[in-house]
Motif scaffolding. Structure first.
Motif, PDB file in Angstrom:
ATOM      1  N   VAL A   1     177.350  27.588  44.811  1.00  0.00           N
ATOM      2  CA  VAL A   1     176.567  28.883  45.658  1.00  0.00           C
ATOM      3  C   VAL A   1     175.894  29.576  44.615  1.00  0.00           C
ATOM      4  CG1 VAL A   1     177.248  30.507  47.155  1.00  0.00           C
ATOM      5  CG2 VAL A   1     178.563  28.396  47.427  1.00  0.00           C
ATOM      6  N   GLY A   2     174.576  29.923  44.934  1.00  0.00           N
ATOM      7  CA  GLY A   2     174.168  31.017  43.791  1.00  0.00           C
ATOM      8  C   GLY A   2     173.835  30.560  42.619  1.00  0.00           C
ATOM      9  N   ASP A   3     173.584  29.260  42.617  1.00  0.00           N
ATOM     10  CA  ASP A   3     173.429  28.565  41.216  1.00  0.00           C
ATOM     11  C   ASP A   3     171.939  28.483  40.648  1.00  0.00           C
ATOM     12  OD1 ASP A   3     173.520  26.988  38.959  1.00  0.00           O
ATOM     13  OD2 ASP A   3     174.324  25.097  39.926  1.00  0.00           O
TER      14      ASP A   3
ATOM     15  N   LEU B   1     168.372  21.281  52.163  1.00  0.00           N
ATOM     16  CA  LEU B   1     169.214  22.213  53.036  1.00  0.00           C
ATOM     17  C   LEU B   1     170.267  22.794  52.231  1.00  0.00           C
ATOM     18  CD1 LEU B   1     169.938  19.647  56.088  1.00  0.00           C
ATOM     19  CD2 LEU B   1     167.948  21.250  55.622  1.00  0.00           C
ATOM     20  N   GLY B   2     170.623  24.029  52.679  1.00  0.00           N
ATOM     21  CA  GLY B   2     171.685  24.623  52.002  1.00  0.00           C
ATOM     22  C   GLY B   2     171.978  26.225  52.206  1.00  0.00           C
ATOM     23  N   HIS B   3     172.566  26.804  51.320  1.00  0.00           N
ATOM     24  CA  HIS B   3     173.103  28.168  51.498  1.00  0.00           C
ATOM     25  C   HIS B   3     171.685  29.256  51.395  1.00  0.00           C
ATOM     26  CE1 HIS B   3     177.186  26.617  50.661  1.00  0.00           C
ATOM     27  NE2 HIS B   3     177.120  26.711  51.620  1.00  0.00           N
ATOM     28  N   THR B   4     170.852  28.502  50.026  1.00  0.00           N
ATOM     29  CA  THR B   4     169.686  28.942  49.704  1.00  0.00           C
ATOM     30  C   THR B   4     168.584  27.989  49.690  1.00  0.00           C
ATOM     31  OG1 THR B   4     169.958  28.939  47.300  1.00  0.00           O
ATOM     32  CG2 THR B   4     170.981  31.005  48.355  1.00  0.00           C
TER      33      THR B   4
ATOM     34  N   GLY C   1     178.249  31.623  50.754  1.00  0.00           N
ATOM     35  CA  GLY C   1     177.169  31.180  51.048  1.00  0.00           C
ATOM     36  C   GLY C   1     176.690  30.799  52.250  1.00  0.00           C
ATOM     37  N   VAL C   2     177.657  30.656  53.083  1.00  0.00           N
ATOM     38  CA  VAL C   2     177.303  30.696  54.700  1.00  0.00           C
ATOM     39  C   VAL C   2     176.842  32.119  55.150  1.00  0.00           C
ATOM     40  CG1 VAL C   2     178.259  30.375  57.101  1.00  0.00           C
ATOM     41  CG2 VAL C   2     178.825  28.689  55.076  1.00  0.00           C
TER      42      VAL C   2
ATOM     43  N   SER D   1     163.533  36.959  50.879  1.00  0.00           N
ATOM     44  CA  SER D   1     163.889  38.353  50.677  1.00  0.00           C
ATOM     45  C   SER D   1     165.398  38.542  50.626  1.00  0.00           C
ATOM     46  CB  SER D   1     163.043  39.487  51.352  1.00  0.00           C
ATOM     47  OG  SER D   1     163.568  39.355  52.801  1.00  0.00           O
ATOM     48  N   VAL D   2     165.936  38.283  51.379  1.00  0.00           N
ATOM     49  CA  VAL D   2     167.321  38.424  51.761  1.00  0.00           C
ATOM     50  C   VAL D   2     168.498  37.688  51.078  1.00  0.00           C
ATOM     51  CG1 VAL D   2     166.636  38.694  54.198  1.00  0.00           C
ATOM     52  CG2 VAL D   2     167.505  36.572  53.673  1.00  0.00           C
ATOM     53  N   GLY D   3     169.722  38.049  51.107  1.00  0.00           N
ATOM     54  CA  GLY D   3     170.696  37.524  50.366  1.00  0.00           C
ATOM     55  C   GLY D   3     171.823  38.385  50.050  1.00  0.00           C
ATOM     56  N   ILE D   4     172.568  38.125  49.110  1.00  0.00           N
ATOM     57  CA  ILE D   4     173.763  38.985  48.663  1.00  0.00           C
ATOM     58  C   ILE D   4     173.883  39.284  47.194  1.00  0.00           C
ATOM     59  CG2 ILE D   4     176.393  38.856  48.702  1.00  0.00           C
ATOM     60  CD1 ILE D   4     175.929  37.046  51.113  1.00  0.00           C
ATOM     61  N   VAL D   5     174.163  40.161  46.560  1.00  0.00           N
ATOM     62  CA  VAL D   5     174.253  40.642  45.077  1.00  0.00           C
ATOM     63  C   VAL D   5     175.724  41.202  45.196  1.00  0.00           C
ATOM     64  CG1 VAL D   5     173.544  41.911  43.245  1.00  0.00           C
ATOM     65  CG2 VAL D   5     171.633  41.252  44.949  1.00  0.00           C
ATOM     66  N   LEU D   6     176.254  40.326  44.293  1.00  0.00           N
ATOM     67  CA  LEU D   6     177.789  40.728  43.856  1.00  0.00           C
ATOM     68  C   LEU D   6     177.898  41.799  42.856  1.00  0.00           C
ATOM     69  CD1 LEU D   6     179.469  37.271  43.692  1.00  0.00           C
ATOM     70  CD2 LEU D   6     179.468  38.697  45.763  1.00  0.00           C
TER      71      LEU D   6
END
Ligand code: URA
Ligand code: CA
Length: 433
Positions: A87-89, A114-117, A355-356, A375-380
């Motif tokens: 995830v986020g690799d 296919l995948g999370h991103t 990831g989901v 443009s979307v996603g998550i930043v930890l």
């Protein structure tokens, strides 16, 4: 030869000959052998296993079932990297320019998938103008000139694997070391690299949940590669939490730029240096892993790695000014923070669930037809072992929809806090060669 005899032999724990394995793969690819016999054989292999020779023969039979990429017109030793998926690799985006900047040719063929991103190509397409629709001749010219190019997958590579993987998926025969190892290695070998560096992930967000399983898979793949004469090494890296901080397409491009500048997250930087130094060493651009690592550190420090990324973007039609102005990358309309409800330490992160959540925001494809929002996603803001205080942001959600209760709920469930101090997790568990 009869397929029923081959199934019976494997069912009873006996070794299949090279000819029997080829007979099965050829017959299954061209439709002479039906799915029900192929599934019976897959189940027999699942229970009885395969020795190293059988695994190698299965790999080569699948390679020979379709087209093979010819990279012989590219100067130098071609090294490919493969990750078993996490995830986020963001490693591919960093490693390409990084190793190319010290002279290792990077001839990358990539898919969307296919995948999370999205895949590497989707991520790169968040750079305005960047495209991978280049001819094979142009691809080879660019790699020789700049040491790096990325092209979309073309040709019919390993059709036997495509058919078998789909069959295994619906017959409960995916989790078999010989079958996974030959499936992955057949694709890498057909893609034409001389040497292969594998990043085998382990942990909650990985295919291989335990270190033992990851080690077994890594050993299986390294042995196949080396038997076939493609120098192969594997790094076993942690996937108990997402890699780096960003999960999303444009967000990961920004993270890759930061990392090439020497300002990236510690874990992503470390994994890129570890994988990269193995690649540089296998490509014979350094006499030791340590020398290779120092070359890469120097390339980041001097700005050469970043310069290589710019050259690569420009050469494929992209606007390289995003490197100095990452605000030009697609931006989501809304930002929401998920904050800590009490003081403590981050104890666990469910990488899979995070990831989901990214996928629910639109960062990845659920089906081949899905539309990706770059443009979307998550930043930890925090990782396992970090201290948090009540009200502090744990992560920021980049979204184009205003109502995201589903995403917030999933993210809440995926992060576990502890009142006691937690040690950070180890990133590199082992190196297998
Ligand atoms: N990934 C692959 O490419 N093949 C497998 O069999 C499992 C995971
Ligand atoms: Ca990342």
């Amino acid at each position: 030869m009869r397929m029923v005899d081959i199934i019976e032999k494997k069912r009873d724990g006996m070794e299949l000959s090279t000819e029997e394995i080829q007979f099965f793969i050829n017959g299954y690819t061209n439709g002479d052998i039906p799915d029900y016999q192929a599934s019976a054989l897959m189940m027999a292999i699942y229970f009885q296993g395969m020795n190293e020779r059988e695994r190698t023969d299965l790999t080569m039979a699948m390679v020979d079932s379709g087209d093979k990429v010819d990279l012989s017109k590219i100067d130098g030793i071609k090294v490919d990297k493969h990750s078993t998926g996490g995830v986020g690799d963001t490693t591919t985006l960093v490693l390409g320019p990084l190793v190319a900047s010290v002279g290792v040719p990077v001839a990358k063929m990539s898919g969307r998938g296919l995948g999370h991103t999205g895949g590497t190509i989707d991520k790169l397409e968040s750079i305005s103008g960047f495209h991978v629709e280049i001819s094979n001749d142009e691809f080879i010219r660019l790699v020789n000139e700049n040491k790096m190019a990325v092209v979309g997958q073309s040709g019919n590579l390993t059709p036997a694997d495509k058919k078998l993987y789909a069959l295994r998926d619906v017959t409960a025969t995916v989790p078999s070391i010989p079958l996974i190892a030959s499936s992955i290695m057949s694709k890498k070998i057909a893609a034409g690299a001389d040497c292969i560096v594998l990043d085998v992930k382990t942990g909650s967000g990985a295919f291989m949940k335990t270190l033992e399983e990851a080690r077994e898979l890594a050993q299986a793949m390294v042995r196949i590669g080396n038997r076939i004469g493609r120098n192969t090494i594997a790094i076993i890296s942690d996937m108990n939490q997402p890699l780096g901080l960003a999960i999303g397409n444009a967000l990961e491009v920004k993270e890759a730029i930061d990392t090439l500048k020497g300002e990236g997250p510690k874990d992503l930087t470390e994994l890129c240096l570890s994988l990269g130094s193995q690649m540089v060493y296998l490509a014979k651009k350094a006499d030791s892993i340590e020398e290779a690592r120092n070359m890469l550190i120097e390339s980041i420090r001097s700005g050469r790695a970043l310069e290589k990324f710019k050259t690569f973007i420009t050469s494929q039609g992209g606007d390289a000014s995003v490197v100095d102005h990452p605000e030009k990358l697609p931006q989501a309309k809304y930002r929401f923070d998920l904050t800590a409800e009490e003081d403590g330490w981050i104890a666990a992160m469910d990488a899979e669930k995070i990831g989901v959540a990214a996928m629910l925001l639109g960062a990845g494809r659920a089906t081949k037809e899905s539309f990706i929002d770059l443009s979307v996603g998550i930043v930890l803001r925090k990782k396992i072992g970090d201290k948090v205080t009540k009200g502090e942001s744990i992560l920021t959600i980049h979204s184009n929809r205003e109502k995201i209760d589903d995403v917030k709920q999933l993210l809440k469930e995926s992060i576990i806090q502890s009142k006691e101090k937690i040690e950070p997790v180890k990133l590199i568990h082992d190196i297998i060669n």
